[in-house]
Write a protein that holds these residues in place. Sequence first.
Motif, PDB file in Angstrom:
ATOM      1  N   UNK A  52      15.360 -13.574  22.997  1.00 23.67           N
ATOM      2  CA  UNK A  52      15.665 -14.417  24.149  1.00 23.67           C
ATOM      3  C   UNK A  52      17.126 -14.757  24.353  1.00 23.67           C
ATOM      4  N   UNK A  53      17.948 -14.673  23.321  1.00 21.66           N
ATOM      5  CA  UNK A  53      19.376 -14.984  23.439  1.00 21.66           C
ATOM      6  C   UNK A  53      20.233 -13.746  23.669  1.00 21.66           C
ATOM      7  N   UNK A  54      19.635 -12.571  23.621  1.00 19.06           N
ATOM      8  CA  UNK A  54      20.385 -11.330  23.806  1.00 19.06           C
ATOM      9  C   UNK A  54      20.934 -11.273  25.227  1.00 19.06           C
ATOM     10  N   UNK A  55      22.252 -11.196  25.342  1.00 19.14           N
ATOM     11  CA  UNK A  55      22.897 -11.226  26.663  1.00 19.14           C
ATOM     12  C   UNK A  55      23.511  -9.905  27.079  1.00 19.14           C
ATOM     13  N   UNK A  73      11.082  -9.252  27.621  1.00 10.86           N
ATOM     14  CA  UNK A  73      11.327 -10.691  27.477  1.00 10.86           C
ATOM     15  C   UNK A  73      12.663 -11.039  26.823  1.00 10.86           C
ATOM     16  N   UNK A  74      13.668 -10.219  27.097  1.00  8.48           N
ATOM     17  CA  UNK A  74      15.058 -10.557  26.754  1.00  8.48           C
ATOM     18  C   UNK A  74      15.628 -11.203  28.019  1.00  8.48           C
ATOM     19  N   UNK A  75      15.265 -12.450  28.234  1.00  8.74           N
ATOM     20  CA  UNK A  75      15.501 -13.151  29.496  1.00  8.74           C
ATOM     21  C   UNK A  75      16.957 -13.195  29.922  1.00  8.74           C
ATOM     22  N   UNK A  90      10.561   3.160  28.330  1.00  7.80           N
ATOM     23  CA  UNK A  90      11.583   2.150  28.575  1.00  7.80           C
ATOM     24  C   UNK A  90      10.915   0.895  29.113  1.00  7.80           C
ATOM     25  N   UNK A  91      11.074  -0.225  28.389  1.00  9.24           N
ATOM     26  CA  UNK A  91      10.432  -1.487  28.782  1.00  9.24           C
ATOM     27  C   UNK A  91      11.520  -2.528  29.022  1.00  9.24           C
ATOM     28  N   UNK A  92      11.636  -2.984  30.273  1.00 11.23           N
ATOM     29  CA  UNK A  92      12.640  -3.970  30.664  1.00 11.23           C
ATOM     30  C   UNK A  92      12.008  -5.158  31.373  1.00 11.23           C
ATOM     31  N   UNK A  93      10.734  -5.413  31.171  1.00  6.76           N
ATOM     32  CA  UNK A  93      10.038  -6.511  31.826  1.00  6.76           C
ATOM     33  C   UNK A  93      10.582  -7.850  31.349  1.00  6.76           C
TER      34      UNK A  93
END
Length: 99
Positions: A52-55, A73-75, A90-93
Amino acid sequence: MWASKYLKEIPDLSKATNIEKLDFGHCWSLVELPSSIRNLNKLLELNMEYCGELETLPTGFNLKSLDYLNFNECWKLRTFPEFATNISNLILAETSIEE
């Protein structure tokens, strides 16, 4: 390293050239991937879901072996650089990536 909720950074991977799979899923505090990941020419899978903190992600990669990439879920992730040409999963949801 899966579910290491206090992991903030990944150590230098430049000498670990034979790694085929990295799973940093559920590492809530992880902010970035090291640029040394570009040396992992045998990397097949990279799982970063629920970081979640990955920017940001480093740029300038050409991981030709990479087949599976998950940033679900890397918001806070806003941009996605060119990683490889052979990714079939590739998953970018649930990211903030707009393009």
